[in-house]
Design an enzyme around this catalytic site. Structure first.
Site, PDB file in Angstrom:
ATOM      1  N   GLY A  58       0.746  -1.305  -0.025  1.00  0.00           N
ATOM      2  CA  GLY A  58      -0.088  -0.214   0.166  1.00  0.00           C
ATOM      3  C   GLY A  58       0.826   1.671   0.165  1.00  0.00           C
ATOM      4  O   GLY A  58       0.068   2.606  -0.319  1.00  0.00           O
ATOM      5  N   ASP A 117      -5.283   1.987  10.495  1.00  0.00           N
ATOM      6  CA  ASP A 117      -7.122   1.602  10.678  1.00  0.00           C
ATOM      7  C   ASP A 117      -6.648   0.507  12.274  1.00  0.00           C
ATOM      8  O   ASP A 117      -7.169   1.868  13.396  1.00  0.00           O
ATOM      9  CB  ASP A 117      -7.512   1.051   9.460  1.00  0.00           C
ATOM     10  CG  ASP A 117      -8.675   0.349   9.709  1.00  0.00           C
ATOM     11  OD1 ASP A 117      -9.424   1.291  10.406  1.00  0.00           O
ATOM     12  OD2 ASP A 117      -9.080  -1.350   8.418  1.00  0.00           O
ATOM     13  N   LYS A 145      -7.880   7.014  10.102  1.00  0.00           N
ATOM     14  CA  LYS A 145      -8.740   6.918  10.439  1.00  0.00           C
ATOM     15  C   LYS A 145      -9.798   7.510  11.428  1.00  0.00           C
ATOM     16  O   LYS A 145      -8.612   7.017  12.150  1.00  0.00           O
ATOM     17  CB  LYS A 145      -9.648   5.530   9.819  1.00  0.00           C
ATOM     18  CG  LYS A 145      -9.924   4.761   8.562  1.00  0.00           C
ATOM     19  CD  LYS A 145     -10.692   3.724   8.497  1.00  0.00           C
ATOM     20  CE  LYS A 145     -10.130   2.735   6.859  1.00  0.00           C
ATOM     21  NZ  LYS A 145     -10.697   1.765   6.220  1.00  0.00           N
ATOM     22  N   PHE A 166     -14.048   3.382   3.168  1.00  0.00           N
ATOM     23  CA  PHE A 166     -12.863   2.151   2.632  1.00  0.00           C
ATOM     24  C   PHE A 166     -12.783   2.912   1.343  1.00  0.00           C
ATOM     25  O   PHE A 166     -13.468   3.568   1.349  1.00  0.00           O
ATOM     26  CB  PHE A 166     -14.033   1.312   2.468  1.00  0.00           C
ATOM     27  CG  PHE A 166     -12.422  -0.099   1.844  1.00  0.00           C
ATOM     28  CD1 PHE A 166     -12.070  -0.924   3.082  1.00  0.00           C
ATOM     29  CD2 PHE A 166     -11.892  -0.313   0.504  1.00  0.00           C
ATOM     30  CE1 PHE A 166     -10.875  -1.830   2.134  1.00  0.00           C
ATOM     31  CE2 PHE A 166     -11.314  -0.527  -0.199  1.00  0.00           C
ATOM     32  CZ  PHE A 166     -10.682  -1.893   1.545  1.00  0.00           C
ATOM     33  N   VAL A 167     -11.213   3.065   1.871  1.00  0.00           N
ATOM     34  CA  VAL A 167     -10.665   3.940   0.491  1.00  0.00           C
ATOM     35  C   VAL A 167     -10.007   3.057  -0.574  1.00  0.00           C
ATOM     36  O   VAL A 167      -9.379   2.000  -0.232  1.00  0.00           O
ATOM     37  CB  VAL A 167     -10.558   5.416   1.085  1.00  0.00           C
ATOM     38  CG1 VAL A 167     -11.381   6.166   1.558  1.00  0.00           C
ATOM     39  CG2 VAL A 167      -8.843   5.055   2.312  1.00  0.00           C
ATOM     40  N   ARG A 179      -4.652   0.087  -6.624  1.00  0.00           N
ATOM     41  CA  ARG A 179      -4.155   1.435  -6.322  1.00  0.00           C
ATOM     42  C   ARG A 179      -3.280   2.509  -7.021  1.00  0.00           C
ATOM     43  O   ARG A 179      -2.686   3.120  -6.568  1.00  0.00           O
ATOM     44  CB  ARG A 179      -2.446   0.260  -6.353  1.00  0.00           C
ATOM     45  CG  ARG A 179      -2.860  -0.972  -5.144  1.00  0.00           C
ATOM     46  CD  ARG A 179      -2.030  -1.905  -5.054  1.00  0.00           C
ATOM     47  NE  ARG A 179      -1.727  -2.980  -3.945  1.00  0.00           N
ATOM     48  CZ  ARG A 179      -1.930  -3.260  -3.055  1.00  0.00           C
ATOM     49  NH1 ARG A 179      -1.950  -1.912  -2.103  1.00  0.00           N
ATOM     50  NH2 ARG A 179      -2.304  -4.423  -2.431  1.00  0.00           N
TER      51      ARG A 179
HETATM   52  P1  IMP Z   1      -4.433  -1.648  10.486  1.00  0.00           P
HETATM   53  O1  IMP Z   1      -3.289  -2.515  10.951  1.00  0.00           O
HETATM   54  O2  IMP Z   1      -5.282  -2.145  10.507  1.00  0.00           O
HETATM   55  O3  IMP Z   1      -3.937  -0.314  11.022  1.00  0.00           O
HETATM   56  O4  IMP Z   1      -4.221  -1.999   8.481  1.00  0.00           O
HETATM   57  C1  IMP Z   1      -3.097  -1.018   7.719  1.00  0.00           C
HETATM   58  C2  IMP Z   1      -3.457  -1.818   6.467  1.00  0.00           C
HETATM   59  O5  IMP Z   1      -4.635  -2.314   6.223  1.00  0.00           O
HETATM   60  C3  IMP Z   1      -3.200  -0.744   5.556  1.00  0.00           C
HETATM   61  O6  IMP Z   1      -1.918  -1.281   4.637  1.00  0.00           O
HETATM   62  C4  IMP Z   1      -3.800  -1.279   4.708  1.00  0.00           C
HETATM   63  O7  IMP Z   1      -3.160  -2.516   3.379  1.00  0.00           O
HETATM   64  C5  IMP Z   1      -5.494  -1.795   4.986  1.00  0.00           C
HETATM   65  N1  IMP Z   1      -6.295  -0.954   4.932  1.00  0.00           N
HETATM   66  C6  IMP Z   1      -7.274  -0.336   5.814  1.00  0.00           C
HETATM   67  N2  IMP Z   1      -8.110   0.685   5.813  1.00  0.00           N
HETATM   68  C7  IMP Z   1      -7.956   0.522   4.039  1.00  0.00           C
HETATM   69  C8  IMP Z   1      -8.855   0.798   3.561  1.00  0.00           C
HETATM   70  O8  IMP Z   1      -9.823   2.355   3.514  1.00  0.00           O
HETATM   71  N3  IMP Z   1      -8.943   0.152   1.920  1.00  0.00           N
HETATM   72  C9  IMP Z   1      -7.811  -0.137   1.861  1.00  0.00           C
HETATM   73  N4  IMP Z   1      -6.578  -0.485   2.241  1.00  0.00           N
HETATM   74  C10 IMP Z   1      -7.034  -0.145   3.947  1.00  0.00           C
HETATM   75 MG    MG Z   2      -1.452  -2.381   3.792  1.00  0.00          MG
END
Ligand code: IMP
Ligand code: MG
Length: 192
Positions: A58, A117, A145, A166-167, A179
């Site tokens: 990402g 997230d 977020k 969701f983005v 992407r």
């Molecule tokens: P975390 O570990 O839950 O903080 O998630 C981070 C990872 O979840 C990011 O690097 C993204 O790959 C994915 N992610 C979380 N929210 C989104 C979203 O809204 N769109 C796309 N990918 C997301």
């Molecule tokens: Mg990611």
């Protein structure tokens, strides 16, 4: 020539609902973030090589833009983290795939990710890298977020706070697609 999101939408048969953050706004903010990072680096008295650790996949576009505004001698060492979603949407577990950069002892580490997230990814990478005795560890995300799990995760540099939607685009995917959209957009996701 700039490609409009609407033409992308048509070509890719995407259900993009709206542009949340335009490419122009992103470009401006990325430059500001780089200036903040750069100033903080210059203000620390101790010397230490800067090692950027972008989280795949990402962060690829974000980090590519960010580093071109960082006029320092830097190393880039990528890391791959996969998040496994549990039964419920919120239950996520992050796991590191492959190896992490080893040569970070005494270095200034900057973790770079697309979005904060649940916070699992940043927390995991930070704690694993800490075991390798870097001089410092900071984290930088383009998006955060506005939810407690993200807001309560330590992160030094944040591009934009966004609602809990969701983005996709600018590196962020939905089922590995989109992407390449130049803007950060919202999309209709199949929740089933
Ligand atoms: P975390 O570990 O839950 O903080 O998630 C981070 C990872 O979840 C990011 O690097 C993204 O790959 C994915 N992610 C979380 N929210 C989104 C979203 O809204 N769109 C796309 N990918 C997301
Ligand atoms: Mg990611």
């Amino acid at each position: 020539m700039t490609i409009s999101t609407t033409s992308y939408t048509k070509d890719m048969d995407v259900d993009i609902t709206k542009v949340l953050i335009s490419r122009e706004k992103i470009a401006k903010r990325v430059e500001e973030l780089a200036a903040e990072i750069s100033a903080d680096l210059s203000n620390t008295k101790t010397d230490g090589e800067l090692v950027l650790v972008p989280i795949l996949t990402g962060s690829i576009i974000f980090v590519a833009d960010l580093i071109r505004h960082l006029p320092h001698k830097i190393r880039i060492e990528v890391a791959t983290v996969e998040s496994y979603k549990g039964q419920t949407k919120k239950a996520k577990q992050a796991q590191i795939i492959g190896s992490l950069p080893r040569d970070v002892e005494g270095k200034r580490v900057l973790i770079v990710d697309d979005i904060l997230d649940s916070g699992e990814t940043i927390r995991l990478i930070r704690s694993e890298l800490k075991k390798r005795n870097p001089m410092s560890i900071n984290a930088c995300v383009l998006l955060r977020k506005e939810i407690p799990s993200a807001m309560n995760t330590p992160c030094e540099y944040i591009g934009f706070d966004i609602p809990d939607v969701f983005v996709v685009g600018y590196g962020l995917d939905y089922q590995s697609y989109y992407r390449n959209l130049p803007d950060v957009c919202t999309i209709k996701v199949d929740e089933t």
